[in-house]
Scaffold this motif. Structure first.
Motif, mmCIF file in Angstrom:
data_model
loop_
_atom_site.group_PDB
_atom_site.id
_atom_site.type_symbol
_atom_site.label_atom_id
_atom_site.label_comp_id
_atom_site.label_asym_id
_atom_site.label_seq_id
_atom_site.Cartn_x
_atom_site.Cartn_y
_atom_site.Cartn_z
ATOM 1 N N HIS A 42 0.883 -1.166 0.000
ATOM 2 C CA HIS A 42 0.000 0.000 0.000
ATOM 3 C C HIS A 42 0.921 1.216 0.000
ATOM 4 C CE1 HIS A 42 -3.504 2.448 0.642
ATOM 5 N NE2 HIS A 42 -2.877 3.055 1.629
ATOM 6 N N PHE A 54 1.132 -5.370 2.040
ATOM 7 C CA PHE A 54 -0.294 -5.698 2.055
ATOM 8 C C PHE A 54 -0.498 -7.190 1.778
ATOM 9 C CE2 PHE A 54 -3.844 -6.229 -1.057
ATOM 10 C CZ PHE A 54 -4.844 -6.375 -0.115
ATOM 11 N N HIS A 149 -5.894 -4.705 4.051
ATOM 12 C CA HIS A 149 -5.728 -3.422 3.368
ATOM 13 C C HIS A 149 -6.016 -2.272 4.337
ATOM 14 C CE1 HIS A 149 -6.643 -0.169 0.430
ATOM 15 N NE2 HIS A 149 -5.482 -0.600 -0.004
ATOM 16 N N ALA A 152 -3.033 -1.861 6.509
ATOM 17 C CA ALA A 152 -1.945 -1.225 5.760
ATOM 18 C C ALA A 152 -2.192 0.272 5.611
ATOM 19 C CB ALA A 152 -1.786 -1.887 4.391
#
Length: 161
Positions: A42, A54, A149, A152
């Motif tokens: 990321h 990620f 995600h 991150a």
């Protein structure tokens, strides 16, 4: 029998399908080839030298990562990091860090295909993996990738402050 227990073989994805799916689903990712894997970071706008890990797609064994038998024809491993809470809910206690070149002690068969399991080296950091996920398993992993995600993004925001 497949991971869902239905007894019907599920179509398998390729590393290219996995990478394309992740890049289409999440904004701000960059891809780097390193250590025998495709690493997805990321890193919106390329602000950091690499970004925040990620997910990774690993297609071959490495000097300190041989437990999955990625030298088998067509075998690859998809990896991502989740929260400790999620890891423990899905897989039990987070194991201790193995010695360099070692494997976490969880009792898992790290060569099993299409099954969510601890990452053989980085489970101690909350990383999970699947070897050769089927389409069904890939869809079941979506909430884990969503969480990874989001984690991150938080780490990225902290680092660029």
């Amino acid at each position: 029998m497949d991971a869902a227990g239905a007894g019907i073989a599920q179509p398998r994805l390729t590393p290219a399908h996995v990478e394309a799916g992740l890049l289409a689903r999440y904004d701000g990712l960059s891809v780097v080839d390193a250590w025998g894997e495709r690493s997805l970071f990321h890193n919106p706008g390329g602000v950091l030298p690499r970004g925040i890990y990620f997910a990774t797609i690993k297609q071959r064994d490495g000097a300190n990562d041989r437990a999955s038998g990625l030298d088998r024809d067509g075998v690859f491993r998809v990896n991502t990091g989740v929260s400790r809470r999620t890891y423990e809910r899905l897989l039990g206690a987070v194991p201790t860090r193995p010695d360099k070149g070692g494997v976490v002690s969880t009792g898992h068969d790290f060569q099993q295909l299409d099954v969510l399991m601890p990452h053989p080296v980085y489970a101690w950091m909350g990383w999970v993996c699947v070897l050769n996920p089927s389409v069904r398993t890939w869809h079941a992993l979506a909430p884990l990738f969503d969480e990874a995600h989001a984690l991150a993004q938080v780490k990225f925001a902290r680092r660029v402050r």
